[in-house]
Every structure is written in structure tokens, then in C-alpha cells.
Design a protein around this motif. Structure first.
Motif, PDB file in Angstrom:
ATOM      1  N   THR A 191     -10.199 -29.391  21.779  1.00  0.00           N
ATOM      2  CA  THR A 191     -10.254 -30.839  21.555  1.00  0.00           C
ATOM      3  C   THR A 191      -8.899 -31.396  21.111  1.00  0.00           C
ATOM      4  O   THR A 191      -8.791 -32.576  20.774  1.00  0.00           O
ATOM      5  N   VAL A 192      -7.885 -30.537  21.090  1.00  0.00           N
ATOM      6  CA  VAL A 192      -6.494 -30.915  20.786  1.00  0.00           C
ATOM      7  C   VAL A 192      -6.387 -31.597  19.424  1.00  0.00           C
ATOM      8  O   VAL A 192      -5.850 -32.700  19.276  1.00  0.00           O
ATOM      9  N   VAL A 193      -6.924 -30.926  18.404  1.00  0.00           N
ATOM     10  CA  VAL A 193      -6.773 -31.375  17.023  1.00  0.00           C
ATOM     11  C   VAL A 193      -6.349 -30.180  16.192  1.00  0.00           C
ATOM     12  O   VAL A 193      -6.570 -29.035  16.581  1.00  0.00           O
ATOM     13  N   PRO A 194      -5.719 -30.401  15.027  1.00  0.00           N
ATOM     14  CA  PRO A 194      -5.330 -29.262  14.187  1.00  0.00           C
ATOM     15  C   PRO A 194      -6.563 -28.570  13.619  1.00  0.00           C
ATOM     16  O   PRO A 194      -7.526 -29.239  13.220  1.00  0.00           O
ATOM     17  N   PRO A 195      -6.583 -27.241  13.553  1.00  0.00           N
ATOM     18  CA  PRO A 195      -7.751 -26.545  13.016  1.00  0.00           C
ATOM     19  C   PRO A 195      -7.962 -26.783  11.537  1.00  0.00           C
ATOM     20  O   PRO A 195      -9.079 -26.692  11.039  1.00  0.00           O
ATOM     21  N   HIS A 196      -6.899 -27.106  10.831  1.00  0.00           N
ATOM     22  CA  HIS A 196      -7.027 -27.418   9.401  1.00  0.00           C
ATOM     23  C   HIS A 196      -5.938 -28.409   9.041  1.00  0.00           C
ATOM     24  O   HIS A 196      -4.752 -28.087   9.094  1.00  0.00           O
ATOM     25  N   ARG A 197      -6.341 -29.622   8.696  1.00  0.00           N
ATOM     26  CA  ARG A 197      -5.357 -30.654   8.373  1.00  0.00           C
ATOM     27  C   ARG A 197      -4.887 -30.480   6.935  1.00  0.00           C
ATOM     28  O   ARG A 197      -5.690 -30.206   6.045  1.00  0.00           O
TER      29      ARG A 197
END
Length: 327
Positions: A191-197
């Protein structure tokens, strides 16, 4: 074959489309190593039929509140029309929540925390909501331990998250908790998001984060640290990578990330250790060396302090009974 974990999303008039969509997207793409879906996600409303969003369209919801009695996890997105108005739940909403089985996991996104609080489910617990709504929440529900600076809170069976996009962080956290860092990481990649912000809501209030590579940013130091987690690192070393004094670096780091350099570094090392415990058969002492904790004792201390479980227990949970790695 084990049945899928059933997620029910309870929407109300004024629901934010992003919050509804992200739950379906993130849980919907989670797969086992064999490619089997791990969750089923369904939407329900207080009454079946059209539900207004806060955009210029409605969503048609086929299921009513009876679906809540079948769910393993219930997610409550925000409603800009209905939240922050009453300290007591409307009768229809209270009746719907009574259908939730004991032990079902409950999670809110943004001001959906007002619903959990009005139901008395957050009394004495740590919770969060959108920072703009924090003062109203605190006045309305003084029995709740509100922390407006974090992206989400986890009290076991009751979880809350901050403003809309923090719902992504919450869903990834739940997937990580259920199935480990490798599955959550694959969902994040797809989903092209960081795994942990990094950090919390504080970084979004007043001071903007400089772009990576800006001359007064700590980003170069963070990028270097992630490539060299196995090496010893002093605060002075990181500050030098950013061409700053240690005092300026620490202040800027907190502004950009929401954590101290030491807190951030421990978190990154624990996250790397999770990946190695899941994906390799390295003994625990070798994992400790690979992520910069030096000794197995130090790894166990920080890993247990962060995740509430020992490295060996974590490995047993997420590698399965077929693996017998040393350590």
C-alpha cells in the motif's frame, strides 16, 4: 484451515471516506505466507441503507448492527456530524454496541474515540484522538487518561488512534500484533506506506519537518543510523552526521521525530530484531549483535520493555512450532 479474523467497521452519518477505506485496504491485503487472506472485512451501520459521508457522496451499507455480534474486531471511524456532541451515546448506538461480544477487540479512528469514551469503555485507560479535539475530549471524559501526543494507544482489547491517517498506523499495529512484522511490512509495502511511522502527533502541530537532505535536518543522521544499526552509536556521532552540536541536534530531532535520539534508536533496533527473529534462525545473541544491542541481555531488556514479550517467545509465536532456532 483456520477461519479468517472477522473485522466489522461500524459507520455512521458523516463518516470520513479515508477512514472507511483504509480499514478495508490494509486488512484486506494481509496474507499468510501461503497467500491466504488473513482477515475478512465487512461494513455495518445502525440501519442498513445509504450512509452520508463528509464528502459529496453516500455509501450503501447492506448490513445492520447484528453484524457486530459476529466480529472479532470492531473498528469505529469518526463522524464529523455526530462526534463531540454528547457525553451520552444515542440510544441506537448504545444498542448497537451492546451486541458486541465480550472479549471482542474494539478500535477507534480519530474522534471515534468519543464513542468508546461515552460508552464507558475508556475509563481509567490511556487513549488518544485528533489533537484538535483533545481539549473537548478531556473536558467531556475526565476519567480517561488522554494522551494527545501519540499516534495510537493499545490497551489490549481497546485501542484508539489519532487523526485520520493515524488509522493506518493503528491497522498496521494490529496486523503486526496478530501476525508479526513480516506480514505487516508486506501490507505496508503493497500500500506504499511506512510500516512504522516515527514519533507522534506533536510533530504535526507547529514545526514542519524539513525535507530529507535539508541542511538543518536530522534526516542524514537517521538514514546513516538505519544503515549501520549494528555499530555502536553515541549522540555525538549522530550529531556530527547532521553537522550540528549535540544540543541543537537533540532539539531538532525531537521536533522532527517526536522522540529523543536514544528512544528512536532503541525502537529501530527492536524493529530490526523483530525482522531477524521472524525471518532467520540466528541465535538471540547473534541477533543482538546484528542490531547493535551488543549482548543478549541488553536485547532482552529493550525488546521486552518495548513489546512486552521476550525475543524467544516472540520468535516462537511468529515462526511457528516447526522452527527450533537456537537462543
Amino acid at each position: 484451515m483456520a477461519s479468517r479474523h472477522r473485522v466489522a467497521v461500524l459507520v455512521r452519518h458523516g463518516v470520513l471516506p479515508l477512514e472507511l477505506g483504509l480499514v478495508h485496504q490494509l486488512f484486506g491485503v494481509a496474507r499468510s505466507t501461503g497467500g491466504a487472506p488473513l482477515y475478512s472485512v465487512e461494513t455495518c451501520a445502525l440501519e442498513p441503507g445509504p450512509v452520508r459521508t463528509d464528502a459529496d457522496f453516500v455509501v450503501h451499507v447492506e448490513s445492520g448492527p447484528d453484524l457486530l455480534a459476529l466480529a472479532d474486531t470492531v473498528v469505529i471511524p469518526a463522524s464529523h456530524e455526530l462526534d463531540e456532541t454528547d457525553r451520552v451515546l444515542p440510544p441506537a448506538l448504545a444498542d448497537a454496541l451492546r451486541r458486541v461480544r465480550p472479549g471482542t477487540r474494539l478500535a477507534s479512528i480519530c474522534t471515534g474515540a468519543f464513542v468508546l469514551a461515552a460508552a464507558g469503555l475508556l475509563d481509567g485507560l490511556r487513549a488518544t484522538t485528533h489533537w484538535k479535539s483533545a481539549e473537548r475530549f478531556r473536558r467531556s471524559f475526565p476519567a480517561v487518561d488522554l494522551d494527545p501526543d501519540v499516534l495510537y494507544t493499545d490497551n489490549g482489547d481497546v485501542l484508539t488512534s489519532a487523526g485520520e491517517a493515524a488509522g493506518i498506523d493503528l491497522c498496521l499495529h494490529l496486523i503486526r500484533r496478530d501476525h508479526g512484522a513480516a506480514v505487516a511490512g508486506e501490507v505496508a509495502r503493497s500500500t506504499v506506506v511506512p510500516p512504522h511511522r516515527e514519533g507522534g502527533q506533536a510533530q504535526y502541530l507547529q514545526v514542519p519537518v524539513p525535507p530529507s537532505g535539508a541542511h538543518d535536518s536530522t534526516a542524514p543522521a537517521r538514514e546513516w543510523a538505519l544503515r549501520n544499526l549494528d555499530r555502536p552509536m553515541r549522540l555525538a556521532d549522530l550529531a556530527a552526521r547532521a553537522a550540528m552540536s549535540t544540543r541543537s541536534f537533540t532539539r531538532r530531532f525531537r521536533q522532527e521525530v517526536g522522540l529523543s535520539p536514544r528512544q528512536w534508536l532503541i525502537r529501530q533496533r527492536v524493529e530490526r530484531a523483530r525482522q531477524l527473529l521472524e525471518r532467520t534462525d540466528l541465535p538471540v545473541d547473534r541477533v543482538a549483535e546484528a542490531v547493535g544491542f551488543t549482548t543478549a541481555v541488553s536485547l532482552r531488556q529493550h525488546f521486552t520493555g518495548t513489546l512486552g514479550v521476550s525475543p524467544s517467545a516472540y520468535r516462537r509465536t511468529f515462526r511457528g512450532s516447526g522452527h527450533s532456532p537456537a537462543g
